[in-house]
Design a protein around this motif. Structure first.
Motif, mmCIF file in Angstrom:
data_model
loop_
_atom_site.group_PDB
_atom_site.id
_atom_site.type_symbol
_atom_site.label_atom_id
_atom_site.label_comp_id
_atom_site.label_asym_id
_atom_site.label_seq_id
_atom_site.Cartn_x
_atom_site.Cartn_y
_atom_site.Cartn_z
ATOM 1 N N LEU A 399 0.827 53.483 3.506
ATOM 2 C CA LEU A 399 0.226 52.730 4.595
ATOM 3 C C LEU A 399 0.589 51.272 4.432
ATOM 4 C CD1 LEU A 399 -3.396 54.232 4.860
ATOM 5 C CD2 LEU A 399 -1.521 54.528 6.491
ATOM 6 N N GLY A 400 0.708 50.575 5.577
ATOM 7 C CA GLY A 400 1.071 49.175 5.473
ATOM 8 C C GLY A 400 0.801 48.416 6.753
ATOM 9 N N ILE A 401 1.233 47.165 6.763
ATOM 10 C CA ILE A 401 1.068 46.284 7.898
ATOM 11 C C ILE A 401 2.392 45.590 8.165
ATOM 12 C CG2 ILE A 401 0.250 44.394 6.414
ATOM 13 C CD1 ILE A 401 -1.535 43.516 8.749
ATOM 14 N N GLY A 402 2.713 45.417 9.451
ATOM 15 C CA GLY A 402 3.960 44.793 9.837
ATOM 16 C C GLY A 402 3.727 43.517 10.621
ATOM 17 N N PHE A 403 4.605 42.557 10.448
ATOM 18 C CA PHE A 403 4.570 41.292 11.155
ATOM 19 C C PHE A 403 5.870 41.175 11.960
ATOM 20 C CE2 PHE A 403 2.144 41.003 7.278
ATOM 21 C CZ PHE A 403 0.959 40.378 7.659
ATOM 22 N N ASP A 404 5.774 41.432 13.262
ATOM 23 C CA ASP A 404 6.968 41.565 14.092
ATOM 24 C C ASP A 404 7.879 42.615 13.451
ATOM 25 O OD1 ASP A 404 6.138 39.800 16.003
ATOM 26 O OD2 ASP A 404 7.206 38.091 15.152
ATOM 27 N N ASP A 405 9.169 42.437 13.612
ATOM 28 C CA ASP A 405 10.141 43.296 12.930
ATOM 29 C C ASP A 405 10.710 42.593 11.706
ATOM 30 O OD1 ASP A 405 9.842 45.324 14.729
ATOM 31 O OD2 ASP A 405 11.515 44.689 15.990
ATOM 32 N N THR A 406 10.048 41.549 11.274
ATOM 33 C CA THR A 406 10.605 40.690 10.225
ATOM 34 C C THR A 406 10.074 41.019 8.844
ATOM 35 O OG1 THR A 406 10.818 38.892 11.838
ATOM 36 C CG2 THR A 406 10.937 38.299 9.504
ATOM 37 N N LEU A 407 8.784 41.223 8.739
ATOM 38 C CA LEU A 407 8.163 41.388 7.422
ATOM 39 C C LEU A 407 7.215 42.574 7.450
ATOM 40 C CD1 LEU A 407 7.731 40.147 4.554
ATOM 41 C CD2 LEU A 407 5.811 38.875 5.556
ATOM 42 N N GLN A 408 7.308 43.421 6.434
ATOM 43 C CA GLN A 408 6.402 44.555 6.292
ATOM 44 C C GLN A 408 5.877 44.614 4.858
ATOM 45 O OE1 GLN A 408 9.784 45.391 7.366
ATOM 46 N NE2 GLN A 408 9.151 44.785 9.427
ATOM 47 N N LEU A 409 4.599 44.870 4.735
ATOM 48 C CA LEU A 409 3.956 45.053 3.433
ATOM 49 C C LEU A 409 3.302 46.420 3.435
ATOM 50 C CD1 LEU A 409 2.182 41.572 3.177
ATOM 51 C CD2 LEU A 409 4.414 42.203 2.233
ATOM 52 N N ALA A 410 3.501 47.192 2.357
ATOM 53 C CA ALA A 410 2.965 48.555 2.329
ATOM 54 C C ALA A 410 2.576 48.943 0.920
ATOM 55 C CB ALA A 410 3.993 49.541 2.889
ATOM 56 N N TYR A 411 1.700 49.945 0.859
ATOM 57 C CA TYR A 411 1.324 50.541 -0.431
ATOM 58 C C TYR A 411 1.649 52.018 -0.387
ATOM 59 C CZ TYR A 411 -1.298 52.117 -4.484
ATOM 60 O OH TYR A 411 -1.642 52.673 -5.679
ATOM 61 N N ASP A 412 2.361 52.486 -1.410
ATOM 62 C CA ASP A 412 2.736 53.889 -1.507
ATOM 63 C C ASP A 412 1.805 54.589 -2.490
ATOM 64 O OD1 ASP A 412 5.337 55.801 -0.970
ATOM 65 O OD2 ASP A 412 4.378 56.190 -2.904
ATOM 66 N N PHE A 413 1.110 55.611 -1.986
ATOM 67 C CA PHE A 413 0.115 56.300 -2.806
ATOM 68 C C PHE A 413 0.767 57.258 -3.797
ATOM 69 C CE2 PHE A 413 -1.973 54.996 1.092
ATOM 70 C CZ PHE A 413 -3.145 54.437 0.630
ATOM 71 N N GLY A 414 1.895 57.856 -3.440
ATOM 72 C CA GLY A 414 2.567 58.765 -4.361
ATOM 73 C C GLY A 414 3.165 58.052 -5.549
ATOM 74 N N GLY A 415 3.775 56.912 -5.296
ATOM 75 C CA GLY A 415 4.370 56.141 -6.389
ATOM 76 C C GLY A 415 3.458 55.075 -6.938
#
Length: 454
Positions: A399-415
């Motif tokens: 799951l994560g959050i995106g800022f336009d198409d420029t920046l994305q931050l996410a957390y991966d639960f499997g890894g």
């Protein structure tokens, strides 16, 4: 796998919405600089006019190790052992050119996929670190490996089925494939089946044998619970079990000669793989993107070294006691025949077709149609990101959050890892890790890419 194929068919024949192009290599449209890689969460926008020509290059590395860090797994296992039964890496570099919907590129890939039991990780960790292993239990040791290094040419095509519906197909032919390892090794039972205590009890029974007592049946009761089974079945470029020095063991008489007639030099091969992709702009806010990697793949090796060995200790001991009983009873015996009956070793060269497990990456991007002012410098649109990266041995929801198409931050639960993605018109970068001390990281993802249209 069947689910994803059905989903593809449904969209082609039944959906009224559309997909946007999502290529398996960098540079599918003038706004898209990202290669279609695992765990990269990027919102897709409406298809825009493409430039006629584009050159691109990308580097993508993704590695995961459950029991110890990736660095320790590749080296000395010198770290605290955690639970887990898999480790793998999929690495690729690509350099190519795109003309409208078509693209062609040079590609080099390295794949290493291994699955194992937790007993295997415990055993390997203990041996590497000189730690004592409990001997009062049975172990289930299994190591299954697929490994190769391939170089070749990839041809891709992006089909815009509707304005917001597109499909992508990429076929790669590898004219040089090396670093073969494919198969398994397994040991089940006692690691030290013939203990000093068992030997001492056996000697007491044998000391009691005389002209009046020739019965060895007490030995059968003694070894009833002794178990050790070995299975080795693999193709390779470097022998792992000292095969070049193998000679059929003997119990009596002169030693047999070392095996001959087998070419242990590293084999080479050729191969191919097929990737598929589709992108669906479900609504103005929701975008779904699906990538299937190595849906069809085959790597053909010529004259590869191959070893298969099977051995089961308990039936061999029972047979040995029977031969000994016959000898005591005055019958003619041939002890060396025990080896042929219970030790089955085959070492030879043969052609081999290797397949890698397929992978899938499903991503969702939901635009909130809300903007946020960041220090009066940037006012991006906010979106919610979701992903699910599937491999045969490990799953990675995120799951994560995106800022336009420029920046994305996410957390991966499997890894259990954070990722940051950045891109602009000409460049993209991704970093994913569960530890900033990379030597301690169990999950590592790194991607870089550049493209230029003209």
């Amino acid at each position: 796998m069947r689910f994803f194929c059905l989903l593809l068919t449904f969209v082609v024949f039944g959906a009224t919405a559309s997909f946007q192009a999502a290529g398996a290599s960098a540079g599918n449209d003038s706004k898209e600089t990202e290669t279609a890689k695992p765990l990269t969460l990027v919102k897709k926008t409406m298809v825009k006019k493409k430039q006629d020509w584009k050159v691109f290059t990308s580097l993508d590395l993704f590695a995961y190790s459950a029991p110890v860090s990736v660095d320790k797994f590749a080296n000395d296992f010198d770290a605290p052992l955690e639970s887990g039964d898999t480790a793998f890496t999929h690495d690729q570099i690509e350099v190519g050119v795109q003309w409208n919907e078509w693209r062609v590129s040079y590609v080099q890939r390295f794949d290493y996929v291994t699955s194992f039991t937790e007993d295997t990780a415990l055993y390997h960790h203990s041996v590497k670190n000189d730690l004592a292993l409990p001997t009062n239990r049975e172990y289930d040791l299994l190591l299954d490996v697929e490994r190769l290094n391939a170089k070749g040419i990839k041809l891709g095509y992006n089909w815009e089925f509707r304005q917001d519906l597109s499909f992508d197909i990429a076929f790669a032919y590898y004219n040089e494939v090396t670093d073969l390892q494919s198969g398994k090794a397994a040991v089940n039972g006692d690691l030290e089946p013939l203990t000093d205590e068992l030997r001492a009890e056996a000697e007491l029974i044998l000391d009691g044998i005389s002209a009046d007592n020739r019965d060895l049946s007490a030995l059968l009761a003694l070894i009833e619970d002794v178990n050790a089974r070995v299975v080795i079945d693999y193709y390779y470029d470097e022998p792992k079990f000292n095969e070049p020095d193998y000679a059929v063991p003997v119990i009596t008489g002169p030693s047999n000669p070392v095996i001959s007639g087998v070419d242990f030099s590293s084999p080479s091969g050729t191969g191919y793989s097929l990737d598929l992709g589709m992108n669906w702009q479900v609504t103005d806010q929701l975008n779904l993107d699906l990538k299937l990697f190595d849906v069809v793949n085959n790597f053909s090796w010529k004259n590869a070294p191959y070893s298969v060995t099977t051995f089961n200790l308990n039936p061999a001991l029972v047979d040995a006691i029977g031969v000994s009983q016959d000898f005591i009873d005055g019958l003619i015996v041939t002890p060396n025949d025990l080896v042929g009956r219970h030790v089955d070793v085959t070492i030879l060269n043969r052609d081999y077709d290797q397949e890698l497990p397929w992978r899938a990456n499903l991503r969702a991007n939901y635009s909130l149609d809300k903007e946020i002012n960041i220090l009066n410098f940037w006012t991006p649109n906010i979106s919610v990101l979701g992903g699910y990266y599937y491999t045969k041995t490990q799953h990675f929801p995120s799951l994560g959050i995106g800022f336009d198409d420029t920046l994305q931050l996410a957390y991966d639960f499997g890894g259990e890892a954070f990722s940051i993605n950045y891109r602009n018109r000409y460049f993209f970068a991704r970093l994913m890790t569960d530890s900033l001390a990379f030597e301690d990281a169990h999950t590592i993802g790194l991607a870089l890419g550049v493209n230029f249209g003209f």
